[in-house]
Design an enzyme around this catalytic site. Structure first.
Site, PDB file in Angstrom:
ATOM      1  N   ASP A 136       0.770   6.378   8.520  1.00 51.06           N
ATOM      2  CA  ASP A 136       1.946   6.238   9.376  1.00 51.06           C
ATOM      3  C   ASP A 136       1.535   6.461  10.828  1.00 51.06           C
ATOM      4  O   ASP A 136       0.556   7.147  11.108  1.00 51.06           O
ATOM      5  CB  ASP A 136       3.016   7.250   8.988  1.00 51.06           C
ATOM      6  CG  ASP A 136       3.596   6.981   7.608  1.00 51.06           C
ATOM      7  OD1 ASP A 136       3.448   5.861   7.102  1.00 51.06           O
ATOM      8  OD2 ASP A 136       4.209   7.912   7.042  1.00 51.06           O
ATOM      9  N   ARG A 186       1.195  -2.446   8.750  1.00 51.90           N
ATOM     10  CA  ARG A 186       2.656  -2.304   8.718  1.00 51.90           C
ATOM     11  C   ARG A 186       3.153  -2.329  10.167  1.00 51.90           C
ATOM     12  O   ARG A 186       2.770  -1.481  10.981  1.00 51.90           O
ATOM     13  CB  ARG A 186       3.065  -0.999   8.049  1.00 51.90           C
ATOM     14  CG  ARG A 186       4.589  -0.779   8.027  1.00 51.90           C
ATOM     15  CD  ARG A 186       4.905   0.689   7.923  1.00 51.90           C
ATOM     16  NE  ARG A 186       4.809   1.210   6.572  1.00 51.90           N
ATOM     17  CZ  ARG A 186       4.485   2.464   6.282  1.00 51.90           C
ATOM     18  NH1 ARG A 186       4.180   3.316   7.254  1.00 51.90           N
ATOM     19  NH2 ARG A 186       4.429   2.878   5.030  1.00 51.90           N
TER      20      ARG A 186
END
Length: 316
Positions: A136, A186
């Site tokens: 992340d 992502r």
């Protein structure tokens, strides 16, 4: 929006507010909607449930900005157990981790060692699905070390992916290197309250930056290099744009995916699955749910409605 985000981030980092909210029985409904379970078993069960609906998952153990060694070890242990459990059940071995919950608050060396262990756990349990340790991306102060961590793990041949925030001015340069290496990326719009010197701040500017990044990740070159784009968005206009660019550039439906948050726009999620769009849900689990949830409110004030409905209708 910048002031709103700062307010929500302040609440997320308040230990007193977090303890009060997580101790409130009235907020249990809110937690159940957006959190997959309190422990590894609950998270795995929810992932299995989603699979029957044609949806894959990325499991995330709740917690952020962790500097307690015991909590860091617990985070790594729980995510490693997720990798084991996902492999045993034949699901995608796909887990997400914030660098600041894996040791970066103490040292990046510690974070690298923990991320290496998790990436190896993914590799050891990997099956036929889309397997990855997804890094992340947090605030801009950790962008460089997070990307360096990604490249370090990738250079060792490990199944690792990384999140990139479209609103940062540096993103196109970062994407150029990731495309060249055939990365799994992502793409999110960006949810931190960054200054104008580092990121665009207007809604229209953010949308423009996201579209530009979509074009880069779905370019013919990206397809040839083996890039696997993951579009982290609930914005139907962005999903429609991505589908259009993918068709124009010859991408098949199994060569890219959309990722959304558990509990957000479930009707739209089902619609995408019915239309053949590969959909993954970010599936958080654990007891420390408030900081994560209030950040979702910071990203979109409309999500505040979920909080209020849960507070006044706890049985829902």
């Amino acid at each position: 929006m910048l002031l709103w985000q700062k307010m929500m981030i302040g609440l997320a980092r308040s230990g007193r507010v977090t303890a009060w909210m997580q101790g409130s029985p009235r907020m249990a409904g809110f937690a159940r909607r957006f959190v997959g379970g309190e422990d590894v078993i609950g998270g795995l069960a929810r992932a299995q449930e989603l699979k029957t609906a044609g949806i894959t998952a990325s499991l995330f153990y709740l917690g952020e900005y962790v500097d307690d060694p015991a909590e860091i070890r617990a985070t790594v242990d729980r995510l490693a157990r997720c990798a084991d459990g996902l492999g045993e059940t034949g699901l995608d071995v796909h887990i997400s981790v914030d660098p600041t919950q894996a040791g970066a608050m103490r040292s990046w060396d510690e974070c690298r060692d923990n991320a290496l262990a998790l990436a190896k756990a993914v590799a050891d349990n990997a099956g036929k699905g889309r397997n990855a340790l997804m890094l992340d991306m947090e605030d801009a102060s950790v962008t460089d070390p997070t990307l360096s961590l990604y490249h370090h793990l990738r250079d060792q041949g490990l199944p690792v992916a990384v999140t990139v925030q479209a609103y940062l001015h540096r993103t196109q340069d970062d994407l150029a290197r990731l495309v060249e290496s055939g990365a799994m990326v992502r793409l999110v719009k960006g949810a931190f309250a960054e200054p104008r010197s580092k990121a665009v701040t207007g809604r229209r500017e953010r949308d423009d930056a996201y579209r530009k990044a979509i074009v880069t990740l779905l370019s013919p070159k990206a397809r040839e290099r083996g890039v696997y784009p993951v579009f982290g968005t609930h914005d139907h206009a962005m999903v429609s744009f991505a589908r259009h660019v993918a068709r124009e550039n010859g991408w098949e439906n199994d060569q890219w995916e959309v990722e959304m948050l558990l509990g957000v726009r479930p009707d739209y999620q089902r619609e995408l699955v019915e239309q053949g769009v590969a959909l993954r849900l970010y599936l958080p689990f654990g007891r420390d749910w408030f900081p994560y949830s209030i950040r979702r409110v910071g990203e979109n004030p409309k999500n505040l409605g979920f909080v209020l409905r849960s507070a006044f209708n706890p049985a829902r």
